[in-house]
Design a protein around this motif. Structure first.
Motif, PDB file in Angstrom:
ATOM      1  N   ALA A 167       0.834  -1.203   0.000  1.00 49.37           N
ATOM      2  CA  ALA A 167       0.000   0.000   0.000  1.00 49.37           C
ATOM      3  C   ALA A 167       0.873   1.260   0.000  1.00 49.37           C
ATOM      4  O   ALA A 167       1.893   1.332   0.696  1.00 49.37           O
ATOM      5  CB  ALA A 167      -0.916  -0.003   1.225  1.00 49.37           C
ATOM      6  N   ASN A 181      -5.445   2.979  -2.351  1.00 47.63           N
ATOM      7  CA  ASN A 181      -5.328   1.820  -1.458  1.00 47.63           C
ATOM      8  C   ASN A 181      -6.681   1.133  -1.263  1.00 47.63           C
ATOM      9  O   ASN A 181      -6.754  -0.101  -1.168  1.00 47.63           O
ATOM     10  CB  ASN A 181      -4.751   2.257  -0.105  1.00 47.63           C
ATOM     11  N   GLU A 182      -7.745   1.914  -1.218  1.00 49.84           N
ATOM     12  CA  GLU A 182      -9.078   1.330  -1.091  1.00 49.84           C
ATOM     13  C   GLU A 182      -9.440   0.527  -2.339  1.00 49.84           C
ATOM     14  O   GLU A 182     -10.003  -0.580  -2.246  1.00 49.84           O
ATOM     15  CB  GLU A 182     -10.117   2.435  -0.866  1.00 49.84           C
ATOM     16  N   PHE A 236      -7.543  -2.721  -2.357  1.00 51.66           N
ATOM     17  CA  PHE A 236      -8.128  -3.686  -1.423  1.00 51.66           C
ATOM     18  C   PHE A 236      -9.323  -4.382  -2.067  1.00 51.66           C
ATOM     19  O   PHE A 236      -9.484  -5.600  -1.967  1.00 51.66           O
ATOM     20  CB  PHE A 236      -8.549  -2.990  -0.135  1.00 51.66           C
ATOM     21  N   ASP A 263      -1.145  -4.173   3.784  1.00 53.42           N
ATOM     22  CA  ASP A 263      -1.534  -2.943   4.479  1.00 53.42           C
ATOM     23  C   ASP A 263      -0.465  -2.591   5.507  1.00 53.42           C
ATOM     24  O   ASP A 263      -0.356  -3.221   6.553  1.00 53.42           O
ATOM     25  CB  ASP A 263      -2.889  -3.144   5.159  1.00 53.42           C
ATOM     26  N   SER A 316      -0.329   0.180   7.138  1.00 51.37           N
ATOM     27  CA  SER A 316      -0.803   1.280   7.990  1.00 51.37           C
ATOM     28  C   SER A 316      -0.494   1.050   9.464  1.00 51.37           C
ATOM     29  O   SER A 316      -0.456   1.987  10.255  1.00 51.37           O
ATOM     30  CB  SER A 316      -2.314   1.476   7.803  1.00 51.37           C
TER      31      SER A 316
END
Length: 207
Positions: free
Chosen positions: A141, A163-164, A167, A180, A182
């Motif tokens: 990501a 990134n969404e 996914f 991910d 994050s």
């Protein structure tokens, strides 16, 4: 014996005997189906296959340009090539054909320098991975920019949307996964707060 088995003639006391008496004992034999199943279970177990070598290709921009490929343990062999723009994926077609797993770590340069939209990048990656259905792709990501690099949050909105989309892409393609990052903290990043340090590389290689 009449006390130990089930007989066709019910047991009687000796005083009630009148003439000859025949006692039949029955056993239930296995059916053809159960014999087949039993013989199948008795077959020797197959030998485990020897782990085959997995080739991992890392396509990355400066974020993972110093990735230590020795982080991957046998039977994995990793090699890295520069990919500063996602638009240049096609230039690595030959290397991708030789790989079992491809880690893609790029996208920020497309957004910052080429002003590419999230939809455009998503469509480009999706159409590309569909050409290699037997290859597993792992997309790192895109990390959001700091306030110093994106003062008005212009790029970060695009990054988040990309990134969404990636996914959602992972939900519809069996050969695509989104990594991910994050949850990465300062312990996983270099001093610049963007590039992965040794710990971060180790976590990424374990996935």
């Amino acid at each position: 014996s009449q006390d130990l088995f089930d007989h066709a003639v019910p047991p009687q006391t000796q005083a009630d005997f009148e003439g000859p008496r025949i006692s039949l004992t029955f056993r239930q034999l296995a059916s053809a189906h159960s014999r087949k199943s039993s013989s199948h279970q008795l077959r020797p177990l197959p030998h485990h296959k020897v782990n085959q070598t997995k080739r991992v290709l890392i396509l990355s921009d400066s974020k993972n340009c110093n990735f230590d490929c020795s982080q991957f343990r046998s039977p994995v062999i990793a090699f890295r090539e520069n990919l500063f723009f996602l638009r240049d994926l096609k230039e690595h077609r030959e290397s991708i054909q030789q790989a079992d797993i491809v880690l893609i770590s790029a996208g920020i340069n497309d957004i910052q320098k080429n002003r590419a939209s999230a939809v455009l990048l998503h469509n480009h990656i999706r159409s590309f991975i569909e050409q290699f259905p037997r290859t597993m792709f792992l997309f790192d990501a895109v990390s959001p920019l700091s306030i110093h690099a994106d003062r008005f949050n212009t790029h970060n909105d695009i990054i988040q949307y990309l990134n969404e989309l990636m996914f959602k892409c992972s939900l519809h393609h069996d050969n695509f996964r989104l990594f991910d990052n994050s949850s990465f903290s300062l312990a996983h990043l270099a001093r610049d707060g963007l590039h992965l340090n040794y710990i971060g590389q180790s976590v990424l290689s374990d996935c």
